[in-house]
Design a protein around this motif. Sequence first.
Motif, PDB file in Angstrom:
ATOM      1  N   LYS A   2       0.846  -1.178   0.000  1.00  9.76           N
ATOM      2  CA  LYS A   2       0.000   0.000   0.000  1.00  9.76           C
ATOM      3  C   LYS A   2       0.889   1.238   0.000  1.00  9.76           C
ATOM      4  O   LYS A   2       1.815   1.350   0.808  1.00  9.76           O
ATOM      5  N   ILE A   3       0.630   2.149  -0.918  1.00 12.73           N
ATOM      6  CA  ILE A   3       1.413   3.387  -0.989  1.00 12.73           C
ATOM      7  C   ILE A   3       0.676   4.437  -0.177  1.00 12.73           C
ATOM      8  O   ILE A   3      -0.282   5.051  -0.643  1.00 12.73           O
ATOM      9  N   ASP A   4       1.142   4.619   1.060  1.00 17.71           N
ATOM     10  CA  ASP A   4       0.468   5.536   1.970  1.00 17.71           C
ATOM     11  C   ASP A   4       1.426   6.547   2.601  1.00 17.71           C
ATOM     12  O   ASP A   4       1.076   7.226   3.563  1.00 17.71           O
ATOM     13  N   SER A   5       2.632   6.623   2.047  1.00 14.24           N
ATOM     14  CA  SER A   5       3.616   7.580   2.566  1.00 14.24           C
ATOM     15  C   SER A   5       4.618   7.889   1.464  1.00 14.24           C
ATOM     16  O   SER A   5       4.707   7.160   0.464  1.00 14.24           O
ATOM     17  N   LEU A   6       5.364   8.951   1.651  1.00 12.20           N
ATOM     18  CA  LEU A   6       6.391   9.307   0.675  1.00 12.20           C
ATOM     19  C   LEU A   6       7.479   8.233   0.626  1.00 12.20           C
ATOM     20  O   LEU A   6       8.019   7.949  -0.448  1.00 12.20           O
ATOM     21  N   GLU A   7       7.769   7.620   1.769  1.00 15.18           N
ATOM     22  CA  GLU A   7       8.757   6.538   1.789  1.00 15.18           C
ATOM     23  C   GLU A   7       8.298   5.372   0.915  1.00 15.18           C
ATOM     24  O   GLU A   7       9.080   4.815   0.147  1.00 15.18           O
ATOM     25  N   ARG A   8       7.031   5.017   1.010  1.00 17.59           N
ATOM     26  CA  ARG A   8       6.499   3.914   0.193  1.00 17.59           C
ATOM     27  C   ARG A   8       6.404   4.308  -1.278  1.00 17.59           C
ATOM     28  O   ARG A   8       6.591   3.476  -2.150  1.00 17.59           O
ATOM     29  N   THR A  65      16.446   0.291   2.250  1.00 20.58           N
ATOM     30  CA  THR A  65      15.006   0.331   2.494  1.00 20.58           C
ATOM     31  C   THR A  65      14.613  -0.985   3.166  1.00 20.58           C
ATOM     32  O   THR A  65      15.444  -1.869   3.330  1.00 20.58           O
ATOM     33  N   VAL A 126      12.765  12.429   2.241  1.00 21.34           N
ATOM     34  CA  VAL A 126      12.571  11.538   3.404  1.00 21.34           C
ATOM     35  C   VAL A 126      13.858  11.329   4.187  1.00 21.34           C
ATOM     36  O   VAL A 126      13.878  10.586   5.160  1.00 21.34           O
TER      37      VAL A 126
END
Length: 165
Positions: A2-8, A65, A126
Amino acid sequence: MKIDSLERLLVHELKDLYSAENQILGALPKMAEAATHPELKAAFKEHLEETRGQVKRLEKAFEHTEFGPHGEHCPACAGLIQEGEEIIAEIEAGEVRDAALIAAAQRVEHYEMAGYGTAVAFARKVGNHEVADILTATLEEEGETDRKLTRLAEKVINFRALAAS
């Protein structure tokens, strides 16, 4: 994932680039074989070697990562590569095909530069400076490849293609 952050989102971009680079590894030998001008053949072969190093760099970036490089397919790169394959199939070997191959290769380079530039910006934002530095090296290589292709097109290939028309 799930892409829910800038890191993801950064990881998603890295996976996309990893897929793209691996697809390019398969396409470059075909482009080198299809090219007729010796300098263009050499440029494609040189970039093949660079691309192998770029894949290794991406694998190194993933070490910074929590994720591995697999799991994405880059449809945009697949489409660009398909365009190159159509050029090879539809245009007779010679100067005009060489000009078209450069155009196709530069479309791929520009896609990669956009992807790497975005990923570098995300990594910096980030605070993942190790990844940013790794990706910056590849971004610079992609830019140099694009400039080499431009010089070859503008100084040699396009003139020959025009004369052959």
